[in-house]
Design a protein around this motif. Sequence first.
Motif, PDB file in Angstrom:
ATOM      1  N   CYS A  34     -28.734 -44.913   4.082  1.00 17.41           N
ATOM      2  CA  CYS A  34     -27.399 -44.615   4.617  1.00 17.41           C
ATOM      3  C   CYS A  34     -26.581 -43.836   3.598  1.00 17.41           C
ATOM      4  CB  CYS A  34     -26.637 -45.896   4.970  1.00 17.41           C
ATOM      5  SG  CYS A  34     -27.381 -46.866   6.286  1.00 17.41           S
ATOM      6  N   LYS A  35     -25.724 -42.960   4.105  1.00 14.81           N
ATOM      7  CA  LYS A  35     -24.742 -42.261   3.269  1.00 14.81           C
ATOM      8  C   LYS A  35     -23.359 -42.622   3.796  1.00 14.81           C
ATOM      9  CE  LYS A  35     -23.607 -37.723   1.328  1.00 14.81           C
ATOM     10  NZ  LYS A  35     -22.188 -37.574   1.663  1.00 14.81           N
ATOM     11  N   ILE A  36     -22.522 -43.178   2.938  1.00 14.23           N
ATOM     12  CA  ILE A  36     -21.229 -43.701   3.368  1.00 14.23           C
ATOM     13  C   ILE A  36     -20.089 -43.094   2.562  1.00 14.23           C
ATOM     14  CG2 ILE A  36     -22.286 -45.904   4.010  1.00 14.23           C
ATOM     15  CD1 ILE A  36     -20.980 -47.119   1.487  1.00 14.23           C
ATOM     16  N   ARG A  37     -18.891 -43.256   3.097  1.00 13.28           N
ATOM     17  CA  ARG A  37     -17.659 -43.038   2.338  1.00 13.28           C
ATOM     18  C   ARG A  37     -17.025 -44.399   2.074  1.00 13.28           C
ATOM     19  NH1 ARG A  37     -14.376 -37.734   2.350  1.00 13.28           N
ATOM     20  NH2 ARG A  37     -16.080 -36.225   2.381  1.00 13.28           N
ATOM     21  N   VAL A  38     -16.114 -44.430   1.121  1.00  9.62           N
ATOM     22  CA  VAL A  38     -15.529 -45.706   0.713  1.00  9.62           C
ATOM     23  C   VAL A  38     -14.277 -46.014   1.526  1.00  9.62           C
ATOM     24  CG1 VAL A  38     -16.428 -45.451  -1.621  1.00  9.62           C
ATOM     25  CG2 VAL A  38     -14.110 -44.643  -1.106  1.00  9.62           C
ATOM     26  N   PHE A  39     -13.892 -47.271   1.525  1.00  9.19           N
ATOM     27  CA  PHE A  39     -12.585 -47.699   2.016  1.00  9.19           C
ATOM     28  C   PHE A  39     -11.598 -47.614   0.848  1.00  9.19           C
ATOM     29  CE2 PHE A  39     -15.510 -49.850   4.914  1.00  9.19           C
ATOM     30  CZ  PHE A  39     -14.904 -49.646   6.151  1.00  9.19           C
ATOM     31  N   PRO A  40     -10.296 -47.577   1.127  1.00  8.30           N
ATOM     32  CA  PRO A  40      -9.340 -47.602   0.010  1.00  8.30           C
ATOM     33  C   PRO A  40      -9.507 -48.838  -0.868  1.00  8.30           C
ATOM     34  CG  PRO A  40      -8.236 -46.955   2.042  1.00  8.30           C
ATOM     35  CD  PRO A  40      -9.628 -47.394   2.422  1.00  8.30           C
ATOM     36  N   PRO A  77     -31.372 -49.254  -4.609  1.00 12.02           N
ATOM     37  CA  PRO A  77     -30.930 -48.072  -5.363  1.00 12.02           C
ATOM     38  C   PRO A  77     -29.669 -47.464  -4.751  1.00 12.02           C
ATOM     39  CG  PRO A  77     -33.284 -47.955  -4.873  1.00 12.02           C
ATOM     40  CD  PRO A  77     -32.740 -49.087  -4.084  1.00 12.02           C
ATOM     41  N   VAL A  78     -28.828 -46.894  -5.611  1.00  4.37           N
ATOM     42  CA  VAL A  78     -27.579 -46.267  -5.177  1.00  4.37           C
ATOM     43  C   VAL A  78     -27.493 -44.867  -5.759  1.00  4.37           C
ATOM     44  CG1 VAL A  78     -25.046 -46.367  -5.271  1.00  4.37           C
ATOM     45  CG2 VAL A  78     -26.368 -48.471  -4.960  1.00  4.37           C
ATOM     46  N   PHE A  79     -27.136 -43.902  -4.923  1.00  2.00           N
ATOM     47  CA  PHE A  79     -26.826 -42.549  -5.372  1.00  2.00           C
ATOM     48  C   PHE A  79     -25.319 -42.366  -5.316  1.00  2.00           C
ATOM     49  CE2 PHE A  79     -31.110 -40.721  -3.699  1.00  2.00           C
ATOM     50  CZ  PHE A  79     -31.763 -41.229  -4.810  1.00  2.00           C
ATOM     51  N   ALA A  80     -24.778 -41.646  -6.296  1.00  2.00           N
ATOM     52  CA  ALA A  80     -23.341 -41.347  -6.322  1.00  2.00           C
ATOM     53  C   ALA A  80     -23.108 -39.927  -5.842  1.00  2.00           C
ATOM     54  CB  ALA A  80     -22.793 -41.518  -7.733  1.00  2.00           C
ATOM     55  N   ASN A  81     -21.979 -39.708  -5.182  1.00  2.00           N
ATOM     56  CA  ASN A  81     -21.611 -38.391  -4.682  1.00  2.00           C
ATOM     57  C   ASN A  81     -20.115 -38.183  -4.906  1.00  2.00           C
ATOM     58  OD1 ASN A  81     -21.496 -36.777  -1.417  1.00  2.00           O
ATOM     59  ND2 ASN A  81     -21.820 -35.873  -3.412  1.00  2.00           N
ATOM     60  N   GLY A  82     -19.768 -37.035  -5.506  1.00  2.00           N
ATOM     61  CA  GLY A  82     -18.358 -36.730  -5.745  1.00  2.00           C
ATOM     62  C   GLY A  82     -18.077 -36.424  -7.199  1.00  2.00           C
ATOM     63  N   LYS A  97     -10.410 -34.924   2.403  1.00  2.00           N
ATOM     64  CA  LYS A  97     -11.273 -33.788   2.720  1.00  2.00           C
ATOM     65  C   LYS A  97     -10.480 -32.507   2.563  1.00  2.00           C
ATOM     66  CE  LYS A  97     -10.288 -34.052   7.650  1.00  2.00           C
ATOM     67  NZ  LYS A  97     -10.838 -34.020   9.016  1.00  2.00           N
ATOM     68  N   GLY A  98     -11.188 -31.385   2.389  1.00  2.00           N
ATOM     69  CA  GLY A  98     -10.530 -30.097   2.230  1.00  2.00           C
ATOM     70  C   GLY A  98      -9.553 -30.099   1.065  1.00  2.00           C
ATOM     71  N   PRO A  99      -8.382 -29.491   1.232  1.00  2.00           N
ATOM     72  CA  PRO A  99      -7.386 -29.471   0.156  1.00  2.00           C
ATOM     73  C   PRO A  99      -6.876 -30.861  -0.214  1.00  2.00           C
ATOM     74  CG  PRO A  99      -6.888 -27.795   1.800  1.00  2.00           C
ATOM     75  CD  PRO A  99      -7.964 -28.653   2.372  1.00  2.00           C
ATOM     76  N   LEU A 100      -7.121 -31.854   0.640  1.00  2.00           N
ATOM     77  CA  LEU A 100      -6.684 -33.218   0.359  1.00  2.00           C
ATOM     78  C   LEU A 100      -7.787 -34.061  -0.285  1.00  2.00           C
ATOM     79  CD1 LEU A 100      -4.779 -33.991   3.696  1.00  2.00           C
ATOM     80  CD2 LEU A 100      -3.843 -33.120   1.552  1.00  2.00           C
ATOM     81  N   SER A 101      -8.853 -33.397  -0.748  1.00  2.00           N
ATOM     82  CA  SER A 101     -10.004 -34.142  -1.260  1.00  2.00           C
ATOM     83  C   SER A 101      -9.636 -35.041  -2.431  1.00  2.00           C
ATOM     84  CB  SER A 101     -11.120 -33.176  -1.682  1.00  2.00           C
ATOM     85  OG  SER A 101     -11.679 -32.557  -0.562  1.00  2.00           O
ATOM     86  N   GLY A 102      -8.922 -34.498  -3.383  1.00  2.00           N
ATOM     87  CA  GLY A 102      -8.602 -35.305  -4.558  1.00  2.00           C
ATOM     88  C   GLY A 102      -9.851 -35.648  -5.358  1.00  2.00           C
ATOM     89  N   THR A 103      -9.737 -36.647  -6.197  1.00  2.00           N
ATOM     90  CA  THR A 103     -10.842 -37.057  -7.056  1.00  2.00           C
ATOM     91  C   THR A 103     -11.593 -38.225  -6.436  1.00  2.00           C
ATOM     92  OG1 THR A 103      -9.566 -36.395  -9.000  1.00  2.00           O
ATOM     93  CG2 THR A 103     -11.456 -37.843  -9.375  1.00  2.00           C
ATOM     94  N   ALA A 104     -12.916 -38.160  -6.472  1.00  2.00           N
ATOM     95  CA  ALA A 104     -13.733 -39.266  -5.976  1.00  2.00           C
ATOM     96  C   ALA A 104     -13.633 -40.448  -6.941  1.00  2.00           C
ATOM     97  CB  ALA A 104     -15.185 -38.832  -5.842  1.00  2.00           C
ATOM     98  N   SER A 105     -13.631 -41.645  -6.384  1.00  2.00           N
ATOM     99  CA  SER A 105     -13.486 -42.854  -7.190  1.00  2.00           C
ATOM    100  C   SER A 105     -14.848 -43.367  -7.647  1.00  2.00           C
ATOM    101  CB  SER A 105     -12.768 -43.942  -6.380  1.00  2.00           C
ATOM    102  OG  SER A 105     -12.820 -45.182  -7.061  1.00  2.00           O
ATOM    103  N   TRP A 106     -15.126 -43.188  -8.908  1.00  2.00           N
ATOM    104  CA  TRP A 106     -16.367 -43.738  -9.464  1.00  2.00           C
ATOM    105  C   TRP A 106     -16.270 -45.252  -9.607  1.00  2.00           C
ATOM    106  CZ3 TRP A 106     -18.024 -39.790 -13.851  1.00  2.00           C
ATOM    107  CH2 TRP A 106     -18.428 -38.601 -13.241  1.00  2.00           C
ATOM    108  N   THR A 111     -26.265 -44.037  -0.446  1.00  2.00           N
ATOM    109  CA  THR A 111     -25.511 -42.986  -1.129  1.00  2.00           C
ATOM    110  C   THR A 111     -24.034 -43.230  -0.869  1.00  2.00           C
ATOM    111  OG1 THR A 111     -27.290 -41.382  -0.851  1.00  2.00           O
ATOM    112  CG2 THR A 111     -25.111 -40.515  -1.338  1.00  2.00           C
ATOM    113  N   VAL A 112     -23.262 -43.301  -1.935  1.00  2.00           N
ATOM    114  CA  VAL A 112     -21.835 -43.603  -1.812  1.00  2.00           C
ATOM    115  C   VAL A 112     -21.019 -42.390  -2.249  1.00  2.00           C
ATOM    116  CG1 VAL A 112     -19.959 -45.153  -2.448  1.00  2.00           C
ATOM    117  CG2 VAL A 112     -22.307 -46.019  -2.346  1.00  2.00           C
ATOM    118  N   HIS A 113     -20.322 -41.795  -1.289  1.00  2.00           N
ATOM    119  CA  HIS A 113     -19.367 -40.731  -1.599  1.00  2.00           C
ATOM    120  C   HIS A 113     -18.050 -41.417  -1.935  1.00  2.00           C
ATOM    121  CE1 HIS A 113     -17.688 -36.511  -0.455  1.00  2.00           C
ATOM    122  NE2 HIS A 113     -17.000 -37.059  -1.442  1.00  2.00           N
ATOM    123  N   GLY A 114     -17.560 -41.210  -3.139  1.00  2.00           N
ATOM    124  CA  GLY A 114     -16.407 -41.949  -3.621  1.00  2.00           C
ATOM    125  C   GLY A 114     -15.071 -41.488  -3.093  1.00  2.00           C
TER     126      GLY A 114
END
Length: 466
Positions: A146-152, A204-209, A182-191, A173-176
């Motif tokens: 699975c590839k996911i995005r995080v909650f706040p 295993p975990v892959f990081a994205n961002g 997204k787009g101009p509102l992407s900001g910094t991914a949270s490691w 895979t965790v996109h931080g």
Amino acid sequence: MPKLQGFEFWSHTLGGARHVVAPMVDQSELAWRLLSRRHGAQLCYTPMLHAQVFVRDANYRKENLYCEVCPEDRPLIVQFCANDPEVFVQAALLAQDYCDAIDLNLGCPQMIAKRGHYGAFLQEEWDLLQRMIMLAHEKLSVPVTCKIRVFPEIDKTVRYAQMLENAGCQLLTVHGRTKEQKGPLSGTASWEHIKAVRKAVGIPVFANGNIQCLQDVEQCIQDTGVQGVMSAEGNLYNPALFEGRSPAVWELAEEYLDIVRQHPCPLSYVRAHLFKLWHHTLQVHQQLREELAKVKTLEGVTAVSQALKLRCQEDISRQQEETRPAGNLPSFHWICQPYVRPREGSKENGGCSKRALEEEEGSTDGLSKNKQKKQLRNPGKTFDPSLKPKYAKCDQCGNPKVSWCWWSTQRPRTSLKFVPCHGLLFKTKLEKSLAWKGTQPGLQEPQQVGPGAPGGFSEVMGSALA
């Protein structure tokens, strides 16, 4: 041979991959994957494929996966978007012989994913996701990932990841970033989110961002403890990112075009890749941007790329040793380097931020790109509903009503089929057929048939409903 799971799957099947190219719609096609593998990528994903279309359309399967066998393109993970357990598994069963794992996309934040009800817009539906992963884990001969995005909230993200692991996910895979980033509102991914997930799960975990160079990859692994790092935009602007090199743009552009000749793909994919590879140069030599957008053949795209190379070589010959790169670029424009998105409200971004998700769905505060184009063609055009003329509607047909509306008369409605006030003319197919046959000499009039006769109403309706 039993299906490998978790860390065994990552270490044996995926070869302990640490450098991963992300699934990118219309951008991670075979030719680009092969280019990336030549320059340090150890694992690639296909573009996101629509599970339902994959099941029903043989051409879609052939174009996206059932192409010629390419031993270089392994290990490979096929990614699907889906919102139905049965459809997801059917698509995965059709793809499992051509890949090493099946990935469920739970990270796409785009509006098309919201309309189609998939990607990151499923992240609140845990019961549905459990059923999808459990069924796939049970039925497939390859692992499901699975590839996911995080909650706040970090704790909710951790529980989300643990739920997917318990359902049968073998690699995550965790996109931080959240789905709103997204787009101009992407900001910094949270490691920090990624680190918390890595500590909480046993797969295993892959990081994205936040990946723009090889140093970022190494720093991410050190800070989060993940097994690998996935790159999307960083890879598009510099396919040699995982080698730790920043070569001249034309070096990779020419190599990519050579691969495309061996493994053809739609010209729109090629053009999009060259727009990103040559992004910084096209800011300098803007007259070639329009040429690249207009060319209709691979030879034409190659010619524009060659023209950009010649312009860059002329710039190099005029360059003086003490000259610094223009703007805020770390290197000269002819060197592969990342594109840093302007921050929201910055001068570079024109002081404007991207419309929020709700505004994209119909708010009148801002105009969509299509409406802006219409306004350019017709400056007097307005999209404000309050400024549009109001018309009384006909109670019967719903069209704008005028004082001599035919429906307001006392005539029987079946006596006329022409509604002059609305400019509507209704004719059945039979009437049109009879009118046409009346103009053709030698054609006999059709025989009248009753409802019960052969070829009558009952037979016609029966064949229509069959």
